[in-house]
Motif scaffolding. Structure first.
Motif, PDB file in Angstrom:
ATOM      1  N   ARG A   1       0.824  -1.210   0.000  1.00  0.00           N
ATOM      2  CA  ARG A   1       0.000   0.000   0.000  1.00  0.00           C
ATOM      3  C   ARG A   1       0.858   1.260   0.000  1.00  0.00           C
ATOM      4  NH1 ARG A   1      -3.326  -3.685   2.375  1.00  0.00           N
ATOM      5  NH2 ARG A   1      -5.563  -3.510   1.972  1.00  0.00           N
TER       6      ARG A   1
ATOM      7  N   SER B   1     -13.865  -7.177  -0.958  1.00  0.00           N
ATOM      8  CA  SER B   1     -13.758  -8.632  -0.884  1.00  0.00           C
ATOM      9  C   SER B   1     -15.113  -9.276  -0.630  1.00  0.00           C
ATOM     10  CB  SER B   1     -12.767  -9.031   0.215  1.00  0.00           C
ATOM     11  OG  SER B   1     -12.674 -10.431   0.342  1.00  0.00           O
TER      12      SER B   1
ATOM     13  N   LEU C   1      -9.302 -11.549   0.992  1.00  0.00           N
ATOM     14  CA  LEU C   1      -8.541 -10.383   1.430  1.00  0.00           C
ATOM     15  C   LEU C   1      -7.038 -10.636   1.316  1.00  0.00           C
ATOM     16  CD1 LEU C   1     -10.584  -9.450   4.609  1.00  0.00           C
ATOM     17  CD2 LEU C   1     -10.193  -7.934   2.656  1.00  0.00           C
TER      18      LEU C   1
ATOM     19  N   SER D   1     -10.929  -2.483   1.529  1.00  0.00           N
ATOM     20  CA  SER D   1     -10.645  -3.825   1.026  1.00  0.00           C
ATOM     21  C   SER D   1     -11.699  -4.825   1.491  1.00  0.00           C
ATOM     22  CB  SER D   1      -9.255  -4.273   1.484  1.00  0.00           C
ATOM     23  OG  SER D   1      -8.245  -3.525   0.858  1.00  0.00           O
TER      24      SER D   1
ATOM     25  N   PHE E   1      -6.682  -5.174  -5.465  1.00  0.00           N
ATOM     26  CA  PHE E   1      -6.287  -6.246  -4.553  1.00  0.00           C
ATOM     27  C   PHE E   1      -4.935  -5.897  -3.939  1.00  0.00           C
ATOM     28  CE2 PHE E   1      -8.586  -7.844  -8.268  1.00  0.00           C
ATOM     29  CZ  PHE E   1      -9.749  -8.278  -7.663  1.00  0.00           C
ATOM     30  N   ASN E   2      -4.947  -5.393  -2.723  1.00  0.00           N
ATOM     31  CA  ASN E   2      -3.714  -5.078  -2.001  1.00  0.00           C
ATOM     32  C   ASN E   2      -3.242  -6.326  -1.277  1.00  0.00           C
ATOM     33  OD1 ASN E   2      -5.601  -2.363  -1.661  1.00  0.00           O
ATOM     34  ND2 ASN E   2      -3.517  -1.941  -2.265  1.00  0.00           N
TER      35      ASN E   2
ATOM     36  N   GLU F   1      -4.226   3.810  -0.318  1.00  0.00           N
ATOM     37  CA  GLU F   1      -5.222   2.912  -0.903  1.00  0.00           C
ATOM     38  C   GLU F   1      -6.445   3.707  -1.349  1.00  0.00           C
ATOM     39  OE1 GLU F   1      -8.263  -0.748   0.197  1.00  0.00           O
ATOM     40  OE2 GLU F   1      -6.627  -0.300   1.574  1.00  0.00           O
TER      41      GLU F   1
ATOM     42  N   SER G   1      -4.993  -5.818   4.799  1.00  0.00           N
ATOM     43  CA  SER G   1      -6.324  -5.816   4.205  1.00  0.00           C
ATOM     44  C   SER G   1      -7.415  -6.084   5.228  1.00  0.00           C
ATOM     45  CB  SER G   1      -6.395  -6.852   3.081  1.00  0.00           C
ATOM     46  OG  SER G   1      -5.515  -6.501   2.029  1.00  0.00           O
TER      47      SER G   1
END
Length: 927
Positions: A91, A815, A822, A811, A128-129, A112, A805
C-alpha cells in the motif's frame, strides 16, 4: 476535480439502490444509476455476488504504479466493456507524504483510498492489495523479494489470478535495467511467474481445495517500451520503433474522446494522476490539449499465447486475440504458444521450436507453419488434428539461423495456425549468438536475474540489461571475464579486451580451451585508470559511460560484446592528529588534506560557472573510532523548513546525504549507512534533523546511529542567505560492517530546493550516475588509516508493520462483494456473517457469526472514513460486539447515522491461521 460532467444526473438515489442491495433484484435497481457516482463503499455493497471475472489485470508494487495505463484501461472499459482490476503488492506505506505526517499503516490506508479514487475514473472497481511491506526506495529486486516474503507473495498473486481469471496481464518492466525500482522490478517478475504458474496444476495445488481452478492468461504486457513512438491523433498507424527489433509494441491513443465523461481520456488521465495527492501529484500541470501532441500509451509484449494483430491497427490492438476476438480470426481463446528450445541461435546450427495449439472450443483440423527471418531455414508445415474444447496439440520445428546472420541481433519466429478457413499468428523472440561470446562477470543481482530468465525461458528480457563495471580513479581492479559456449560442440580460442584511451587492461588477451557445449569458464584480467585527469562520474561528454570491447574467437568465427565502464572518484583520507570538536567550525588543524568537491550535477539544471547556485566542499578525516566530515555548502535560496516531527526522506528540501559502504562490496543499500541531515528544522536556527534513510537501519539518528553528532552554522543572513557549514561525526560502531580501509564506498549528495512545496529541484554529488543512490558499487572510494578487522556484517533492521487488508474497510467491502480473499490469502472454510446490527445513543451493536476461533474486526464506514471500530478475539459461533461511533454534530450530511444520502455501512473481517474472510451490511441490517 468535482466536475459535474463526470457524474451525469441519475434517477435513483444511493439510498434506494443500497436498500435494494440487501435483496436479490439488484440488477433492476441499478438501472439508470451511474455506477461511477457511488462511493467505493456503495459500489461494494451494490455489487452482485460471486467471484469477479476480469478481462485485464494490472500487477504493480505500489498505489500509483498503474497510473500511466489509466487512459488506455478507461477507454477499453468504455468502448469495449473490458473489466480491469489492479494488484498492488504494497500500500506504499514506506513512501513519502506531501499532505500530512501520516506514515506506516495510516499512510498505506490513505494511499489505498487515493488509488481507488484514481482508478475509479477508468471504471476500475477491483483493487487487490496484498499486504506486502513497503520499506524504502531500492534498486534491488532480491531485497524486495526477501522483504515481501518471496514465494508466499507469488502464491497470493496466483490465487488472485485464478480467482479473477484475466485474459491479459499488464505489469511493469521486469528487467534489471538501470534505474528500475527494485520493488517495480520484483512485482513485474512476480507477474511473469504468475502468468506461467496460474495455468500449471502443479503450482500451488492448495488453491484447488479452496474452490479455485487453473487459469491460463492469454497475453502478458509491460507498460512502456524502449525506442521511439509518435504522438498525436492517427499516430498509431505509424507505429512504434523499438530499440530491440524483435519487440512487439502496441499503443492506445490517450486523446480518444470519452462520451461517458464528456472529455478526452488524456484529461481523465490528468484527473486520475491528481488523485495521488500524498505523492505530490496533485500539483502536476495538466497535459496538453493539442490533439497533435497528445501521447499514446505504449505496451510491450512479454509473451502472448493468443494470436496477435498488427500493432498499428487501432487502440484495441493490444486486446485482440486475447480479450477481444479478431475479426475473421480463430475463435477467441484459441492459444498458439511458441517456445524456442533456447534463446540463442548460432548460425548454421538448428534450434528446436515447439508450438502448442489449444482449442477454446471445438477446433477443426488445420495446418501449422513457422516463419523465420529471410535466409533462415525452417522445417516444413505440420498438420494439426481436430481438437475438442480444452485439448492441445504440440508440434516441433527446426530453425537454423543463416550463416551470415549478424551476431547480437534479435529476431522473431512466427507460428501461424490455419483452421476452418481462419488463421492466427503468435511469435517468440530469439537472438543471433556467436558460437562463443565473452563479457564482464555481472553484478551478483544481475546474475540472479539472468538465472531467473533462463529458468523461465524468458531470456529475451535480458537484452537491454547493461553489462557494467566500475574502476576507481587512478586505481587498478580485478576484472573477471566470463566466456560462454553457445554452440553444440567443444570450443577453444582467445578473448581480447579493448580499453578507451586513458585506461589499460592486463593482459590484453587470454586463451581458453576445451570449453564444452553450453558451458562457461572465467578469465582473469586487471583493469586500470592510467590518466587521472579524466573527469570522473557523469561529467565527461559520454556521461561517464566508457565503452569497453570484448572480442572472443572460436573455431566457428568471432563475436564482439560491448560493456560499459564507469570511472568513480577516489580520495585518500588523512588521519586526524586531534579529534575535531563538533561545533560547525573548521579548526585550522582539524581536517588535514584537501577537500572533495561535491558539485557534479546529478539531477536538475546545470549549475556550472563561477557562481553555481548549489555546491559543496567536504573535508574528511578520522581517528580509530569515528569518521569526521566538515561540509561547506553554498546555496542561494533556502528551501522549505520542515517541522521537527517530519524528520525523514531528506530529498524533499535542502539537505545533505552521506553514504558509506564499509567494505565497498554492498549489493544494495540495505548493507550500507546513509545519513540524511536537514540543516535546520522548525526555523532557520532550529536544531538540525539527523536520521538515516534507505539503509541498514532507517530512522532518526538518536535511535539508529547512537553517538552520531551534527552541528550546523548558518551563513550570515543579515543581507542574503548564502548557505551553511555542517560538521558531522559518524562512529564506526553504527556502520553495518567493519571497514576495509583500502576500499570504503563513499559519497556525499546535496539536495537543493528553492521552493516551499517539499520538492528538491537540484542535486549535486561527488560520484554521480543515473540510479546512483541505489547502486553502492558506483559510489566513490576512500581509503583510511585503520586496521582491517575483517567482515562482520549486520543484518538490516527493516520496518515490520505493513498496512493490512483485514484492517482496511475499503478492502473488506470489496472482498465481500467480489469474493476474492482479502490480501490474496487463503479463504476461511466457512463464512463470516453479520446476524444483526443497530445503533443507539452513538453506541453500535453488532452480532457476528464467526467460522472458528480467530480475530474479528468490525468497522463503521461512511465512504471516506471510519466512524467507529472494534477488534475482538472470537470463538466459533455468535459474538456480540459493542463500540462507540462518531457522528456529525448537525446530524445531517455524509456519515449521518440517521439516514443521509450516503448511509454508513458495516465492514467486518475475520482471520485465523488457516484463512481470512469478509462481509458487509448496511447499519441496521445483516449480511
Amino acid at each position: 476535480m468535482n466536475d459535474p460532467q463526470l457524474h451525469p444526473p441519475h434517477s435513483l438515489s444511493r439510498r434506494t439502490v443500497l436498500k435494494a442491495g440487501g435483496g436479490l433484484g439488484l440488477a433492476a435497481a441499478m438501472t439508470g444509476l451511474d455506477w461511477a457516482s457511488l462511493t467505493p463503499a456503495e459500489q461494494a455493497l451494490a455489487a452482485p455476488g460471486g467471484a469477479v471475472k476480469l478481462n485485464v489485470l494490472f500487477i504493480g508494487a505500489h498505489p500509483d504504479d498503474e497510473a500511466s495505463t489509466l487512459a488506455a484501461l478507461g477507454q477499453w472499459n468504455e468502448y469495449h466493456g473490458m473489466k480491469a482490476g489492479v494488484i498492488t503488492v504494497t500500500r506504499g506505506e514506506g513512501g513519502g507524504n506531501a499532505v500530512g505526517l501520516e506514515e506506516g499503516p495510516p499512510l498505506g490506508m490513505l494511499r489505498e483510498a487515493e488509488e481507488r479514487t484514481a482508478v475509479g475514473y477508468a471504471g476500475i472497481e477491483n483493487i487487490f492489495n496484498l499486504d506486502g511491506l513497503d520499506f524504502y526506495y531500492t534498486a534491488s529486486a532480491p531485497l524486495s523479494y526477501s522483504v515481501w516474503g518471496g514465494e508466499a507473495v507469488l502464491n497470493r498473486i496466483v490465487r488472485v489470478v485464478r480467482a479473477t481469471r484475466p485474459d491479459v496481464i499488464i505489469t511493469m518492466n521486469p528487467s534489471a535495467v538501470e534505474g528500475n525500482h527494485g520493488n517495480h522490478q520484483q512485482a513485474a517478475m512476480f507477474a511473469v511467474e504468475a502468468y506461467e504458474a496460474a495455468g500449471d496444476p502443479k503450482r500451488f495445488p492448495e488453491h484447488f481445495a479452496e474452490g479455485f481452478s487453473t487459469w491460463t492468461p492469454r497475453r502478458l504486457l509491460r507498460t512502456g517500451a524502449n525506442g521511439s513512438g509518435p504522438a498525436g491523433e492517427g499516430s498509431l498507424a505509424t507505429g512504434y520503433t523499438p530499440t530491440v527489433a524483435s519487440d512487439v509494441v502496441f499503443g492506445c491513443w490517450n486523446g480518444t474522446f470519452s462520451e461517458r465523461n464528456g472529455k478526452r481520456w488524456s484529461q481523465m488521465l490528468d484527473m486520475s494522476r491528481w488523485a495521488y495527492v500524498s505523492q505530490g501529484w496533485g500539483s502536476f500541470a495538466p497535459g496538453t490539449t493539442d490533439p497533435t501532441k497528445i501521447a499514446n500509451t505504449w505496451f510491450t509484449v512479454i509473451h502472448s499465447r493468443g494470436p496477435v494483430v498488427d500493432p498499428k491497427s487501432g487502440n484495441d490492438a493490444a486486446l485482440r486475440g486475447a480479450a477481444l476476438a479478431i475479426s475473421g480470426g480463430l475463435p477467441l481463446g484459441t492459444l498458439i504458444d511458441v517456445r524456442p528450445g533456447h534463446f540463442e541461435a548460432v548460425p548454421t546450427q538448428a534450434v528446436p521450436v515447439s508450438v502448442t495449439v489449444t482449442a477454446a472450443s471445438k477446433l477443426a483440423g488445420g495446418q501449422l507453419t513457422l516463419k523465420a527471418p529471410a535466409g533462415w531455414t525452417v522445417s516444413g508445415p505440420v498438420s494439426v488434428p481436430a481438437l475438442k474444447q480444452g485439448a492441445s496439440h504440440t508440434a516441433t520445428f527446426q530453425v537454423t539461423a543463416a550463416a551470415n546472420a549478424t551476431v547480437g541481433t534479435q529476431v522473431r519466429v512466427e507460428a501461424t495456425l490455419t483452421s476452418g478457413g481462419a488463421s492466427g499468428t503468435s511469435f517468440a523472440q530469439m537472438r543471433v549468438a556467436g558460437a562463443v561470446e565473452a563479457s564482464v562477470k555481472p553484478l551478483p543481482e544481475i546474475q540472479e536475474f539472468r538465472n531467473w530468465t533462463a529458468a523461465l525461458g524468458f531470456k529475451h528480457l535480458d537484452v537491454l540489461v547493461p553489462e557494467l563495471f566500475a574502476v576507481g580513479q587512478g586505481r587498478t581492479r580485478d576484472l573477471e571475464i566470463v566466456v560462454e559456449n553457445f554452440s553444440n560442440q567443444s570450443q577453444s580460442g582467445d578473448v581480447a579486451i579493448t580499453m578507451p584511451s586513458g585506461f589499460a587492461i592486463t593482459p590484453r588477451s587470454l586463451p581458453y580451451s576445451g570449453l564444452a557445449a553450453g558451458k562457461t569458464t572465467s578469465l582473469a584480467f586487471k583493469a586500470s585508470n592510467t590518466d587521472t585527469s579524466i573527469p570522473t562520474a557523469n561529467r565527461p561528454a559520454n556521461k561517464g559511460s566508457w565503452p569497453v570491447g570484448v572480442h572472443a574467437t572460436s573455431s566457428l568465427g568471432s563475436a564482439d560484446r560491448n560493456v560499459t565502464m564507469n570511472l568513480v572518484p577516489t580520495h585518500a583520507v588523512q588521519k586526524a592528529a586531534v579529534a575535531p570538536v563538533i561545533n560547525g567550525v573548521r579548526g585550522a588543524d582539524e581536517y588535514p588534506g584537501e577537500p572533495i568537491l561535491v558539485d557534479t550535477i546529478w539531477d536538475g539544471s546545470p549549475m556550472g560557472g563561477t557562481n553555481p547556485t548549489i555546491s559543496c566542499k567536504t573535508w574528511i578525516t578520522h581517528d580509530d573510532a569515528n569518521l569526521y566530515l566538515f561540509l561547506q555548502v553554498k546555496d542561494d535560496i533556502r528551501g522549505t523548513i520542515l517541522p521537527k516531527e517530519d524528520n525523514k526522506r531528506q530529498r524533499r528540501t535542502d539537505s545533505v546525504e552521506i553514504y558509506v559502504d564499509p567494505r565497498g562490496t554492498a549489493g544494495n543499500t540495505a548493507q550500507t549507512f546513509i545519513g540524511g541531515i536537514f540543516p535546520s528544522m522548525d526555523s532557520m536556527t532550529g536544531a538540525p534533523g539527523v536520521g538515516r534513510d534507505r539503509d541498514n537501519w532507517q530512522g532518526e539518528a538518536h535511535i539508529t546511529a547512537p553517538g552520531m553528532q551534527v552541528a550546523v552554522v548558518m551563513a550570515d543572513t543579515t543581507e542574503a542567505y548564502t548557505g551553511y557549514d555542517m560538521e558531522v561525526k559518524i562512529p564506526f560502531s553504527v556502520l553495518p560492517d567493519n571497514l576495509d580501509p583500502q576500499h570504503v564506498g563513499f559519497n556525499v549528495v546535496v539536495n537543493d530546493s528553492d521552493t516551499q512545496n517539499k520538492a528538491a529541484q537540484n542535486r549535486v554529488g561527488w560520484s554521480t550516475f543515473p540510479g546512483m543512490r541505489a547502486d553502492p558499487w558506483r559510489w566513490g572510494i576512500i581509503t583510511l588509516d585503520v586496521a582491517d578487522k575483517g567482515a562482520k556484517p549486520k543484518a538490516p533492521t527493516l520496518p515490520d508493520t505493513a498496512a493490512r487488508s483485514v484492517e482496511s474497510p475499503q478492502s473488506i467491502l470489496q472482498s465481500a462483494a467480489d469474493q476474492v480473499p482479502l490480501g490474496g490469502f487463503a479463504p476461511a472454510k466457512h463464512d463470516l456473517k453479520i446476524l444483526s446490527s443497530s445503533i443507539s445513543g452513538g453506541s453500535v451493536r453488532v452480532a457476528l457469526q464467526t467460522p472458528r476461533a480467530g480475530t474479528a474486526r468490525v468497522y463503521l464506514w461512511d465512504g471516506s472514513k471510519v466512524l467507529g471500530s472494534k477488534v475482538v478475539k472470537v470463538s466459533s459461533g455468535r459474538t456480540d460486539i459493542t463500540f462507540l461511533a462518531v457522528t456529525n454534530a448537525t446530524g445531517k450530511g455524509k456519515g449521518d447515522l440517521n439516514g443521509s444520502p450516503t448511509a454508513p455501512v458495516l465492514a467486518a473481517s475475520f482471520e485465523a491461521a488457516d484463512g481470512v474472510t469478509a462481509t458487509r451490511a448496511l447499519l441496521g441490517g445483516r449480511s
